[in-house]
Enzyme design. Structure first.
Site, PDB file in Angstrom:
ATOM      1  N   ASN A  43       1.682  -8.736  -1.246  1.00 27.16           N
ATOM      2  CA  ASN A  43       2.237  -7.978  -0.080  1.00 27.16           C
ATOM      3  C   ASN A  43       2.636  -6.478  -0.560  1.00 27.16           C
ATOM      4  O   ASN A  43       3.330  -6.611  -1.582  1.00 27.16           O
ATOM      5  CB  ASN A  43       3.147  -8.432   0.935  1.00 27.16           C
ATOM      6  N   GLU A  45       5.030  -3.571   0.790  1.00 25.52           N
ATOM      7  CA  GLU A  45       6.002  -3.234   1.781  1.00 25.52           C
ATOM      8  C   GLU A  45       6.019  -1.643   1.665  1.00 25.52           C
ATOM      9  O   GLU A  45       5.769  -0.997   0.700  1.00 25.52           O
ATOM     10  CB  GLU A  45       7.313  -3.841   1.636  1.00 25.52           C
ATOM     11  N   CYS A  54       0.353  -7.096   4.300  1.00 24.82           N
ATOM     12  CA  CYS A  54       0.354  -8.765   3.844  1.00 24.82           C
ATOM     13  C   CYS A  54      -0.435  -8.816   2.710  1.00 24.82           C
ATOM     14  O   CYS A  54      -1.508  -8.207   2.464  1.00 24.82           O
ATOM     15  CB  CYS A  54       0.010  -9.662   5.150  1.00 24.82           C
ATOM     16  N   GLU A  56      -2.539 -11.207   2.395  1.00 26.11           N
ATOM     17  CA  GLU A  56      -3.994 -11.587   2.423  1.00 26.11           C
ATOM     18  C   GLU A  56      -4.575 -10.247   2.561  1.00 26.11           C
ATOM     19  O   GLU A  56      -5.882 -10.362   2.387  1.00 26.11           O
ATOM     20  CB  GLU A  56      -3.908 -12.421   3.762  1.00 26.11           C
ATOM     21  N   CYS A  95      -0.141 -14.450   8.988  1.00 30.97           N
ATOM     22  CA  CYS A  95       0.371 -14.044  10.263  1.00 30.97           C
ATOM     23  C   CYS A  95      -0.918 -13.886  11.325  1.00 30.97           C
ATOM     24  O   CYS A  95      -2.039 -14.015  10.698  1.00 30.97           O
ATOM     25  CB  CYS A  95       1.025 -12.592  10.129  1.00 30.97           C
ATOM     26  N   CYS A  98      -3.401 -11.274   9.950  1.00 26.44           N
ATOM     27  CA  CYS A  98      -4.254 -11.771   8.906  1.00 26.44           C
ATOM     28  C   CYS A  98      -5.147 -12.984   9.250  1.00 26.44           C
ATOM     29  O   CYS A  98      -6.132 -12.970   8.693  1.00 26.44           O
ATOM     30  CB  CYS A  98      -3.292 -12.331   7.910  1.00 26.44           C
TER      31      CYS A  98
HETATM   32  N1  THU Z   1       3.576 -11.459   4.546  1.00 30.45           N
HETATM   33  C1  THU Z   1       2.414 -11.653   4.100  1.00 30.45           C
HETATM   34  O1  THU Z   1       2.362 -11.115   3.084  1.00 30.45           O
HETATM   35  N2  THU Z   1       1.663 -12.890   4.420  1.00 30.45           N
HETATM   36  C2  THU Z   1       1.908 -13.463   5.713  1.00 30.45           C
HETATM   37  O2  THU Z   1       1.031 -14.386   5.880  1.00 30.45           O
HETATM   38  C3  THU Z   1       3.166 -13.259   6.396  1.00 30.45           C
HETATM   39  C4  THU Z   1       3.997 -12.207   6.073  1.00 30.45           C
HETATM   40  C5  THU Z   1       4.538 -10.406   4.097  1.00 30.45           C
HETATM   41  C6  THU Z   1       4.814  -9.265   4.952  1.00 30.45           C
HETATM   42  C7  THU Z   1       5.996  -8.981   4.554  1.00 30.45           C
HETATM   43  O3  THU Z   1       5.798  -8.012   3.394  1.00 30.45           O
HETATM   44  C8  THU Z   1       7.029 -10.115   4.277  1.00 30.45           C
HETATM   45  O4  THU Z   1       5.917 -11.128   3.859  1.00 30.45           O
HETATM   46  C9  THU Z   1       7.845 -10.484   5.227  1.00 30.45           C
HETATM   47  O5  THU Z   1       7.227 -10.532   6.496  1.00 30.45           O
END
Ligand code: THU
Length: 138
Positions: A43, A45, A54, A56, A95, A98
């Protein structure tokens, strides 16, 4: 073809690269594609929170630019940076956004393992994660 252990190792390595200073929830994902290659991502941010994305999604981009097109198996590894605990005691399932992005390159039987850093996991198929998903063309 890469099994769970190989994908788990790749996802864990990618997770170490996560840029997650805001949520402090580090995620790594690894995809086995039909070309036999493993593609991984973390991920990423952003200070402008909605601009982050994310693990994925990173992995899918890596796969596409690497030439892979169909996902056979995926492993997602996630936990809080500070405590290594899984948020809310639940594995990190992809999520909603994704799930749609994964479905673009998956079949109903594509396996998705949601794992913690110790390797405990829960297995899903894409059909379970995104039933009745949107398809533009068959
Ligand atoms: N996140 C992912 O990388 N993949 C997921 O399937 C769910 C959430 C990340 C996004 C964000 O950087 C952190 O987790 C918190 O939501």
């Amino acid at each position: 073809m890469a099994d769970f252990d190989t994908l788990f190792a790749a996802a864990s390595a990618a997770r170490q690269k996560a840029h997650a200073p805001y949520s402090r929830y580090a995620v790594g994902a690894a995809l086995l594609a039909d070309d036999g290659q493993v593609y991984a991502g973390c991920n990423v941010e952003n200070a402008s929170f909605p601009e982050g994305w994310c693990a994925e999604t990173t992995a899918i981009g890596q796969m596409v630019v690497g030439g892979g097109r169909r996902i056979v198996r995926a492993v997602v590894v996630a936990a809080r940076i500070d405590t290594a605990s899984v948020a809310g005691g639940r594995f990190c399932t992809p999520c909603g956004g994704c799930r749609q992005r994964l479905a673009e390159f998956s079949g109903a039987d594509t396996e998705v393992f949601a794992a913690d850093p110790d390797g405990a996991s829960q297995r899903f198929t894409m059909a379970e994660l995104l039933p009745a998903g949107f398809v533009l063309e068959e």
